[in-house]
Structure formats: C-alpha cells, structure tokens
Design an enzyme around this catalytic site. Structure first.
Site, PDB file in Angstrom:
ATOM      1  N   GLU A 104       5.606  -3.365   0.646  1.00 57.86           N
ATOM      2  CA  GLU A 104       5.588  -3.115  -0.803  1.00 57.86           C
ATOM      3  C   GLU A 104       4.807  -1.824  -0.992  1.00 57.86           C
ATOM      4  O   GLU A 104       3.581  -1.832  -0.974  1.00 57.86           O
ATOM      5  CB  GLU A 104       4.851  -4.252  -1.534  1.00 57.86           C
TER       6      GLU A 104
ATOM      7  N   CYS B 170       0.885   0.011  -9.127  1.00 55.39           N
ATOM      8  CA  CYS B 170       2.057   0.356  -8.320  1.00 55.39           C
ATOM      9  C   CYS B 170       3.259   0.567  -9.223  1.00 55.39           C
ATOM     10  O   CYS B 170       4.073   1.454  -8.986  1.00 55.39           O
ATOM     11  CB  CYS B 170       2.341  -0.713  -7.283  1.00 55.39           C
TER      12      CYS B 170
ATOM     13  N   GLY C  84       0.824  -1.207   0.000  1.00 54.57           N
ATOM     14  CA  GLY C  84       0.000   0.000   0.000  1.00 54.57           C
ATOM     15  C   GLY C  84       0.853   1.251   0.000  1.00 54.57           C
ATOM     16  O   GLY C  84       1.964   1.265  -0.540  1.00 54.57           O
ATOM     17  N   SER C  85       0.325   2.283   0.645  1.00 52.60           N
ATOM     18  CA  SER C  85       0.967   3.599   0.600  1.00 52.60           C
ATOM     19  C   SER C  85       2.169   3.669   1.540  1.00 52.60           C
ATOM     20  O   SER C  85       2.307   2.870   2.472  1.00 52.60           O
ATOM     21  CB  SER C  85      -0.056   4.662   1.010  1.00 52.60           C
TER      22      SER C  85
ATOM     23  N   GLY D 202       2.625   2.036   5.242  1.00 50.74           N
ATOM     24  CA  GLY D 202       3.798   1.222   5.575  1.00 50.74           C
ATOM     25  C   GLY D 202       4.502   1.733   6.818  1.00 50.74           C
ATOM     26  O   GLY D 202       4.952   0.950   7.672  1.00 50.74           O
TER      27      GLY D 202
HETATM   28  P1  NAP Z   1      -3.261   2.343   1.555  1.00 51.21           P
HETATM   29  O1  NAP Z   1      -4.228   3.423   1.837  1.00 51.21           O
HETATM   30  O2  NAP Z   1      -1.980   2.352   2.282  1.00 51.21           O
HETATM   31  O3  NAP Z   1      -4.053   0.989   1.814  1.00 51.21           O
HETATM   32  C1  NAP Z   1      -3.510  -0.287   1.537  1.00 51.21           C
HETATM   33  C2  NAP Z   1      -4.011  -1.266   2.558  1.00 51.21           C
HETATM   34  O4  NAP Z   1      -3.428  -0.925   3.806  1.00 51.21           O
HETATM   35  C3  NAP Z   1      -5.505  -1.252   2.781  1.00 51.21           C
HETATM   36  O5  NAP Z   1      -5.919  -2.546   3.146  1.00 51.21           O
HETATM   37  C4  NAP Z   1      -5.647  -0.292   3.946  1.00 51.21           C
HETATM   38  O6  NAP Z   1      -6.825  -0.469   4.687  1.00 51.21           O
HETATM   39  C5  NAP Z   1      -4.444  -0.672   4.765  1.00 51.21           C
HETATM   40  N1  NAP Z   1      -3.933   0.366   5.632  1.00 51.21           N
HETATM   41  C6  NAP Z   1      -3.573   1.623   5.290  1.00 51.21           C
HETATM   42  N2  NAP Z   1      -3.107   2.290   6.372  1.00 51.21           N
HETATM   43  C7  NAP Z   1      -3.175   1.417   7.408  1.00 51.21           C
HETATM   44  C8  NAP Z   1      -2.867   1.502   8.788  1.00 51.21           C
HETATM   45  N3  NAP Z   1      -2.377   2.629   9.312  1.00 51.21           N
HETATM   46  N4  NAP Z   1      -3.070   0.432   9.549  1.00 51.21           N
HETATM   47  C9  NAP Z   1      -3.580  -0.702   9.028  1.00 51.21           C
HETATM   48  N5  NAP Z   1      -3.907  -0.849   7.725  1.00 51.21           N
HETATM   49  C10 NAP Z   1      -3.710   0.198   6.933  1.00 51.21           C
HETATM   50  O7  NAP Z   1      -2.926   2.291   0.020  1.00 51.21           O
HETATM   51  P2  NAP Z   1      -3.945   2.323  -1.176  1.00 51.21           P
HETATM   52  O8  NAP Z   1      -4.299   3.726  -1.482  1.00 51.21           O
HETATM   53  O9  NAP Z   1      -5.040   1.362  -0.939  1.00 51.21           O
HETATM   54  O10 NAP Z   1      -3.064   1.683  -2.333  1.00 51.21           O
HETATM   55  C11 NAP Z   1      -2.357   2.448  -3.211  1.00 51.21           C
HETATM   56  C12 NAP Z   1      -0.898   2.480  -2.819  1.00 51.21           C
HETATM   57  O11 NAP Z   1      -0.397   1.163  -2.776  1.00 51.21           O
HETATM   58  C13 NAP Z   1      -0.064   3.199  -3.835  1.00 51.21           C
HETATM   59  O12 NAP Z   1       0.886   3.972  -3.181  1.00 51.21           O
HETATM   60  C14 NAP Z   1       0.592   2.063  -4.601  1.00 51.21           C
HETATM   61  O13 NAP Z   1       1.789   2.415  -5.244  1.00 51.21           O
HETATM   62  C15 NAP Z   1       0.809   1.078  -3.526  1.00 51.21           C
HETATM   63  N6  NAP Z   1       0.963  -0.267  -4.074  1.00 51.21           N
HETATM   64  C16 NAP Z   1       2.214  -0.816  -4.045  1.00 51.21           C
HETATM   65  C17 NAP Z   1       2.415  -2.078  -4.593  1.00 51.21           C
HETATM   66  C18 NAP Z   1       3.776  -2.700  -4.616  1.00 51.21           C
HETATM   67  O14 NAP Z   1       3.870  -3.879  -4.953  1.00 51.21           O
HETATM   68  N7  NAP Z   1       4.844  -1.996  -4.294  1.00 51.21           N
HETATM   69  C19 NAP Z   1       1.324  -2.790  -5.141  1.00 51.21           C
HETATM   70  C20 NAP Z   1       0.079  -2.181  -5.136  1.00 51.21           C
HETATM   71  C21 NAP Z   1      -0.095  -0.921  -4.589  1.00 51.21           C
HETATM   72  P3  NAP Z   1      -8.121   0.451   4.448  1.00 51.21           P
HETATM   73  O15 NAP Z   1      -8.471   0.295   3.012  1.00 51.21           O
HETATM   74  O16 NAP Z   1      -9.113  -0.105   5.369  1.00 51.21           O
HETATM   75  O17 NAP Z   1      -7.694   1.861   4.762  1.00 51.21           O
END
Ligand code: NAP
Length: 456
Positions: A227, A261, A205-206, A210
């Site tokens: 990731e 991503c 995720g973000s 992370g």
């Molecule tokens: P996100 O807001 O960080 O959410 C990703 C996951 O993490 C969701 O299940 C979210 O839950 C959970 N989450 C977020 N903050 C959390 C916290 N403080 N405690 C516990 N769980 C938490 O990211 P996103 O907007 O969904 O995804 C987009 C991001 O992911 C982009 O930055 C993208 O580049 C990155 N990404 C990276 C990869 C890679 O392989 N490097 C692959 C795919 C995506 P909730 O939805 O309930 O908030």
C-alpha cells in the site's frame, strides 16, 4: 538504535534499540511456534480477544493523543485515531464468519468438494507514521482473526505505537508470541523476508520502501501486500455543490498537514467555477492556525520531520519559479520554519511541475481549470500513482462513468479521504498492489485450500 525526533521542537522524544539479527530470527521462531495453537482456537475466541485488545487501546486514548502529537505532530484537538481504528477492527470482526467460511461446491452422497481458507502462518506488518494506529490495524486485526500470528514493525517516527498496541492486546489476553511488536532496521527486515520467515508481508509506506520489500521477497514466493504513495486528484464538475466540494477537498488536502496517503494533492475544477473555488479555498486556508500540536487552538501542526517540510518547500519553490501563483501570504503564517510548514495553494500550475506529478505529502495543493470531463480524466490519469480520486457532481451515473475511466484503486463521489472498511483498500500503478479491509482483505491474509473428498 531507533530515534524519534519530535517535530514539535526537534528534541529526542524516544529511543529504542533494534533487534539484532539473531533476536529477529528468534522472534520469528516464537511466532511460528505459537501459530498452530492460535489458529486452532475457535474463530469466535480469536475475534473476542482482538476486540478486547482494540477496546483496551481505546482506554489508553487520553495518553495516546499527546503521544501522537509528540511523535508525528498531529494536533491534539483531533483526538487521535481511535474512531477509525475501532470502526475498521469492528467491521472486520463482524464479517469474519462470512469471509472465512468454507465454500462448499458439493456435499453429496459421492463427493465432498470444498475450498477452505487457511492462515498464511506468520504475517509481518510494516506500518507508517502518518496514521500509525489506523494503518496498522487494517492488517493486524484481520490477520490475527484469520489465525495468523503477527509481527508488527512500526515506523521509527512512531515507535511508541507498536508498544501500545502490543501492551493493549497482551493485557486483553492475547499470548505474547501471537502478536509481537518488533523494532527492526531495514536490513534485518529484508534479511528476514529473504529467509522465508513470513507467510505474508503487508507493507504500507513509500514507493521506494515497497520496492525494497518486493526485492527482498523475490524468489521466496512470500505473498506481499503493498500500500504505497499517491497523488490523489479531486475533480469538481460543472454540476457540483461548490461549497461542499471546496470544504471537503481543501480539508482533504491540508488535514494532518497533508500527510494522508489518500490526501487530495491536485484539484481540477470546471472552468466556470474555477475563480469561486479558488477564492473559497484561500479563505479556508487563511483560517488555519499553524502551531504547537499540544495547543488546543492549533489546527495545523508541524510536519512529522523537518526533512518532509523541506521537500515540500522545494517542490513549491520550484513550481513558483516555473510560473505558478502562490495564493497564501507567508505573512499570515509567521510560525513557518523547520518542521512547521505554512499551507499553500497554487494556481497557474501544469503537469510539467513536480508539485502536480510527484507525491508532496504536505499542505500544498495545485488547482487547475478544466473545460470538460475528458480533460479532467486525462489529467487525473496523468500520474504514476493510482490510489483514490474524488469526483464532485450531483449525478451518480456521471461519477460512475468518470470513475470507470480513472486509473485508481478507489473512486469517491462527493467525499474524499476516507477508508470504508466494507470496501477493498487498494491501488494501482506505483501505488502498489495492496488489497486490505473488506472480505478481500481476509482473502489476502489467508490462502485457499481445496478438499476433493470421494466418498465410498
Ligand atoms: P516509508 O519511509 O516507506 O516507511 C514506512 C514504513 O516502512 C516504516 O515502518 C519504515 O521503517 C519501513 N521501511 C521503509 N523502507 C524500508 C525498507 N527498505 N525495509 C524495511 N522497512 C522499511 O514511508 P513513510 O514516509 O513512513 O510513509 C509515508 C508514505 O506512505 C507516503 O508515500 C504515503 O503515501 C504512504 N502511505 C500509503 C498508504 C496507503 O494505504 N496506500 C497509507 C499510509 C501511507 P522506518 O520508519 O524504520 O524507516
């Protein structure tokens, strides 16, 4: 309560209640209790059950495709994610025997010295909505095959995905407590990690998410894989096949409304090809059909949420105000508004602009001319992120030499935006420190255990 607001029309698509803290703890206990018996099953049996679960997901694909459109906006014409989901799980199943094999250092008359790989215990998988099946399976399949039990906490935007996966795996015969889909809020997730509930946590995720996971795990010695985001560059060298480069890089920038991503977020083109590259990119983008993802004609759906579209609009407007040239005429995309975001190509951009430095995660790409490899390498590395880079040349040695100087987890030559399950999916800098798929994925989902056995 978790609410999925559909980007199609802003309606409430799904609601699920999150687990209360005690229910979260109880789920962990069930996963811990189930783990030794699961790990004691023969590897071949675990592999077969995981493969049967994956196949069952495939049988659900006709229902999954429109569900994905409703949850996160991907057009149905692309047929869902089963291709990549299955490819990754199948590959990880195929290499499991080798990846998990004992490393025998000595087996002599006097000593048996061996390193075994043992599961961590309970693995928590936190998954994002942008490729909700494929990102989850990267860890779920090898973690289970390796003998861990798994708790999957999926994104609030895609709450049906974890349910589908759990249903498929349970239908296939996996015990309920071996693979649990859990709806957890952020605080409960952090509290469970801080309470040493998991042997390993894989977060996709973000960057801010992370960081929150890393902070929650601080001092617990829980292994974590992170990731995170990217700002992936493409570089078109002077000897590149221009047509192939522009087709792939623009698709890499715009597919899934730019929400990949490893999507292409910035492009550097050898100056002699710059004008031709930009002209062809504009032509491609002008051919996109922005609209309702349930319509088979739609090639570009809405972004997953209006707030994501607004963030990209702000970045783009800021760049234009600072002197960037926008090449796509809004009149071609009258559907623009709310979560529906028209694609955009920007030139006259610089690294002083957020659109060239911060992750956009939307259908916008900035293109700059460069005079040589050295300038391209400097610009590609001028980023807080390091996920992938895509180099276009007909010279493998040149691509490898450039690759050696780029700070990324993956270097592509003449392709982009693909996860090769045989290679380690990883990043550097703010992209975190994940290491999924490949034999290394198994190493991260297990711990080494050494046996030094002295015979009589
Ligand atoms: P996100 O807001 O960080 O959410 C990703 C996951 O993490 C969701 O299940 C979210 O839950 C959970 N989450 C977020 N903050 C959390 C916290 N403080 N405690 C516990 N769980 C938490 O990211 P996103 O907007 O969904 O995804 C987009 C991001 O992911 C982009 O930055 C993208 O580049 C990155 N990404 C990276 C990869 C890679 O392989 N490097 C692959 C795919 C995506 P909730 O939805 O309930 O908030």
């Amino acid at each position: 309560m978790i609410r999925c607001v559909s980007p199609i029309d802003g309606s409430a698509y799904a609601e699920r209640e999150t687990l209360a803290p005690d229910q979260g703890k109880a789920a962990v206990v069930r996963a811990k209790v189930a783990q030794p018996a699961w790990a004691a099953r023969p590897l071949a049996e675990r592999i077969a059950l995981v493969q049967a679960g994956v196949a069952r997901v495939g049988e659900m694909n006709d229902d999954i495709v429109p569900e994905l459109a409703h949850q996160m906006g991907r057009p149905i014409r692309y047929g869902g994610e089963f291709g990549g989901f299955n490819e990754r799980a199948t590959y990880m199943a195929r290499i499991a025997d080798d990846a998990m094999a004992d490393i025998t250092v000595e087996d002599s008359e006097h000593f048996r010295r061996v390193i075994k790989r043992v599961p961590h215990g309970v693995v928590l998988v936190v998954a994002p909505w942008n490729y909700p099946y494929m990102t989850a399976i990267n860890t779920v399949a090898p973690a289970l095959i390796a003998g861990n039990t798994v708790m999957l906490k999926h994104a609030s935007q895609t709450p049906l995905v974890g349910e589908r996966m759990a249903q498929a795996f349970h239908d296939a015969g996996l015990p309920a407590d071996v693979f649990q889909n859990v709806f957890l809020d952020h605080q409960t997730t952090s509290d469970l990690i801080a309470a040493k509930s998991f042997g390993f946590v894989n977060f996709t995720g973000s960057v801010s998410g992370g960081q929150a996971i890393e902070q929650a795990a601080a001092g617990t010695f829980t292994g974590i894989g992170l990731e995170l985001g990217g700002k992936d560059p493409g570089y078109v060298c002077d000897d590149a096949d221009l047509d192939a480069a522009v087709d792939t890089l623009i698709d890499g920038a715009m597919f899934n409304s730019g929400q990949c991503c490893c999507g292409i977020e910035r492009i550097y083109v050898a100056e002699q090809h710059f004008d031709a590259f930009v002209a062809k990119a504009i032509e491609i983008v002008n051919g996109y059909v922005l609209g309702n993802p349930l319509d088979p004609e739609t090639t570009l759906g809405p972004m997953a949420h209006v707030r994501f579209a607004d963030a990209v609009r702000a970045q783009t407007a800021e760049a234009i105000a600072a002197g960037a040239t926008a090449h796509i005429d809004p009149a071609r995309f009258p559907q623009d508004g709310g979560a529906y975001l028209m694609p955009q190509i920007l030139t006259n951009v610089s690294h002083d602009m957020r659109v060239m430095r911060e992750e956009s995660f939307g259908p916008v790409v900035g293109i700059m001319p460069v005079k040589d490899d050295a300038e391209a390498i400097r610009l590609m590395n001028d980023s807080p992120y390091g996920l992938t880079a895509s180099v276009w040349t007909n010279d493998v040695a040149r691509a490898e030499a450039i690759g050696d100087q780029i700070e990324t987890g993956t270097v592509f030559m003449n392709r982009a935006d693909y996860l090769d399950p045989g290679l380690c999916w990883t990043g550097c800098k703010d992209t975190g420190r994940g290491g999924g798929l490949s034999i290394i994925g198994y190493h991260n989902l297990t711990r080494p255990k050494s046996y030094h056995l002295k015979k009589a």
